[in-house]
Design a protein around this motif. Structure first.
Motif, PDB file in Angstrom:
ATOM      1  N   TRP A  35       0.848  -1.190   0.000  1.00 28.66           N
ATOM      2  CA  TRP A  35       0.000   0.000   0.000  1.00 28.66           C
ATOM      3  C   TRP A  35       0.885   1.243   0.000  1.00 28.66           C
ATOM      4  CZ3 TRP A  35      -5.072   0.142  -0.848  1.00 28.66           C
ATOM      5  CH2 TRP A  35      -5.836  -1.003  -0.593  1.00 28.66           C
ATOM      6  N   PHE A  36       0.494   2.205  -0.808  1.00 25.71           N
ATOM      7  CA  PHE A  36       1.101   3.529  -0.825  1.00 25.71           C
ATOM      8  C   PHE A  36      -0.027   4.554  -0.705  1.00 25.71           C
ATOM      9  CE2 PHE A  36       5.518   2.849  -2.118  1.00 25.71           C
ATOM     10  CZ  PHE A  36       5.473   1.530  -2.553  1.00 25.71           C
ATOM     11  N   ARG A  37       0.359   5.795  -0.406  1.00 30.46           N
ATOM     12  CA  ARG A  37      -0.631   6.862  -0.414  1.00 30.46           C
ATOM     13  C   ARG A  37      -0.011   8.130  -0.968  1.00 30.46           C
ATOM     14  NH1 ARG A  37      -1.446   7.702   6.139  1.00 30.46           N
ATOM     15  NH2 ARG A  37       0.581   8.676   6.581  1.00 30.46           N
ATOM     16  N   GLU A  43       4.441  14.117  -2.125  1.00 27.84           N
ATOM     17  CA  GLU A  43       5.024  12.939  -2.751  1.00 27.84           C
ATOM     18  C   GLU A  43       4.320  11.662  -2.280  1.00 27.84           C
ATOM     19  OE1 GLU A  43       7.351  15.051  -5.051  1.00 27.84           O
ATOM     20  OE2 GLU A  43       7.669  12.875  -4.969  1.00 27.84           O
ATOM     21  N   ARG A  44       4.449  10.630  -3.075  1.00 24.67           N
ATOM     22  CA  ARG A  44       3.905   9.320  -2.713  1.00 24.67           C
ATOM     23  C   ARG A  44       4.645   8.771  -1.491  1.00 24.67           C
ATOM     24  NH1 ARG A  44       4.402   5.885  -7.628  1.00 24.67           N
ATOM     25  NH2 ARG A  44       6.552   5.564  -6.911  1.00 24.67           N
ATOM     26  N   GLU A  45       3.909   8.151  -0.585  1.00 24.27           N
ATOM     27  CA  GLU A  45       4.469   7.595   0.650  1.00 24.27           C
ATOM     28  C   GLU A  45       4.200   6.105   0.737  1.00 24.27           C
ATOM     29  OE1 GLU A  45       3.218  11.504   3.404  1.00 24.27           O
ATOM     30  OE2 GLU A  45       2.381   9.520   3.794  1.00 24.27           O
ATOM     31  N   PHE A  46       5.161   5.383   1.228  1.00 20.70           N
ATOM     32  CA  PHE A  46       4.975   3.958   1.519  1.00 20.70           C
ATOM     33  C   PHE A  46       4.145   3.833   2.792  1.00 20.70           C
ATOM     34  CE2 PHE A  46       5.976  -0.455   1.811  1.00 20.70           C
ATOM     35  CZ  PHE A  46       6.247  -0.718   3.149  1.00 20.70           C
ATOM     36  N   VAL A  47       3.138   2.933   2.760  1.00 19.80           N
ATOM     37  CA  VAL A  47       2.301   2.683   3.934  1.00 19.80           C
ATOM     38  C   VAL A  47       2.652   1.345   4.571  1.00 19.80           C
ATOM     39  CG1 VAL A  47      -0.061   2.320   4.746  1.00 19.80           C
ATOM     40  CG2 VAL A  47       0.414   4.086   3.033  1.00 19.80           C
ATOM     41  N   GLY A  48       2.706   0.302   3.766  1.00 19.99           N
ATOM     42  CA  GLY A  48       3.032  -1.005   4.293  1.00 19.99           C
ATOM     43  C   GLY A  48       3.039  -2.044   3.192  1.00 19.99           C
ATOM     44  N   GLU A  49       3.539  -3.223   3.524  1.00 16.82           N
ATOM     45  CA  GLU A  49       3.618  -4.279   2.515  1.00 16.82           C
ATOM     46  C   GLU A  49       3.392  -5.657   3.113  1.00 16.82           C
ATOM     47  OE1 GLU A  49       7.662  -3.792   1.041  1.00 16.82           O
ATOM     48  OE2 GLU A  49       8.315  -5.506   2.248  1.00 16.82           O
ATOM     49  N   ALA A  50       2.886  -6.553   2.254  1.00 16.92           N
ATOM     50  CA  ALA A  50       2.707  -7.950   2.630  1.00 16.92           C
ATOM     51  C   ALA A  50       3.504  -8.804   1.660  1.00 16.92           C
ATOM     52  CB  ALA A  50       1.229  -8.326   2.573  1.00 16.92           C
ATOM     53  N   SER A  64       4.744   6.017  10.474  1.00 25.19           N
ATOM     54  CA  SER A  64       3.610   6.924  10.658  1.00 25.19           C
ATOM     55  C   SER A  64       2.285   6.193  10.862  1.00 25.19           C
ATOM     56  CB  SER A  64       3.501   7.869   9.462  1.00 25.19           C
ATOM     57  OG  SER A  64       3.346   7.128   8.262  1.00 25.19           O
ATOM     58  N   VAL A  65       2.230   4.915  10.494  1.00 20.05           N
ATOM     59  CA  VAL A  65       0.968   4.180  10.616  1.00 20.05           C
ATOM     60  C   VAL A  65       1.094   2.974  11.542  1.00 20.05           C
ATOM     61  CG1 VAL A  65       0.353   4.883   8.276  1.00 20.05           C
ATOM     62  CG2 VAL A  65       1.327   2.608   8.656  1.00 20.05           C
ATOM     63  N   LYS A  66       2.286   2.682  11.995  1.00 20.80           N
ATOM     64  CA  LYS A  66       2.530   1.511  12.838  1.00 20.80           C
ATOM     65  C   LYS A  66       1.676   1.592  14.109  1.00 20.80           C
ATOM     66  CE  LYS A  66       6.705   0.252  12.408  1.00 20.80           C
ATOM     67  NZ  LYS A  66       8.184   0.196  12.528  1.00 20.80           N
ATOM     68  N   LEU A  87      -7.828   7.020  12.822  1.00 21.12           N
ATOM     69  CA  LEU A  87      -7.434   7.849  11.680  1.00 21.12           C
ATOM     70  C   LEU A  87      -7.249   9.300  12.077  1.00 21.12           C
ATOM     71  CD1 LEU A  87      -9.648   6.149   8.994  1.00 21.12           C
ATOM     72  CD2 LEU A  87      -7.181   6.508   8.806  1.00 21.12           C
ATOM     73  N   LYS A  88      -6.290   9.935  11.398  1.00 20.45           N
ATOM     74  CA  LYS A  88      -5.956  11.327  11.638  1.00 20.45           C
ATOM     75  C   LYS A  88      -6.149  12.124  10.345  1.00 20.45           C
ATOM     76  CE  LYS A  88      -2.226   9.803  14.718  1.00 20.45           C
ATOM     77  NZ  LYS A  88      -0.763   9.866  14.983  1.00 20.45           N
TER      78      LYS A  88
END
Length: 119
Positions: A35-37, A43-50, A64-66, A87-88
């Motif tokens: 997931w990115f956002r 700029e595009r940000e990394f959110v997480g990966e599986a 930032s999302v952990k 959520l913020k």
């Protein structure tokens, strides 16, 4: 490989939302799905990966999302979920999913879904 994100919407700060990424393709089980956002104007940000399920690897999250976001992967249903809690307003962005054989080199990108968090 094809990917499509869905589930976005408008939510109040402190609320929750669950996004889904439907993926398809004969070899998709060998890909890391992430997931990115993209916040507006940023700029595009990394959110997480599986990682691939067979690899036994662990999901990874941006700092930032952990602790607030959880990624789950279901290869039987070819779906990656992103459960977003607490959520913020700064989580407001277009959320995208992507697939990589060798992250961080991403081979395929899906269309995004808008998430808006009101204060």
């Amino acid at each position: 490989v094809q990917l499509q994100a869905s589930g976005g919407g408008l939510v109040q700060a402190g609320g929750s939302l669950r996004l889904s990424c439907a993926y398809s393709g004969r070899t998709v089980s060998a890909y890391t799905i992430s997931w990115f956002r993209v916040p507006q104007g940023k700029e595009r940000e990394f959110v997480g990966e599986a990682p691939p399920t067979w690899s036994g690897g662990s999901t990874l999250y941006a700092d930032s999302v952990k602790g607030r976001f959880t990624i789950s992967r279901d290869d039987a249903k070819n779906t990656l979920h992103l459960q977003m809690n607490s959520l913020k307003p700064e989580d407001t962005a277009v959320y995208l999913c992507a697939a990589a054989r060798e992250p961080p080199k991403y081979d395929y990108w899906g269309q995004g879904t808008q998430v808006t968090v009101s204060s």
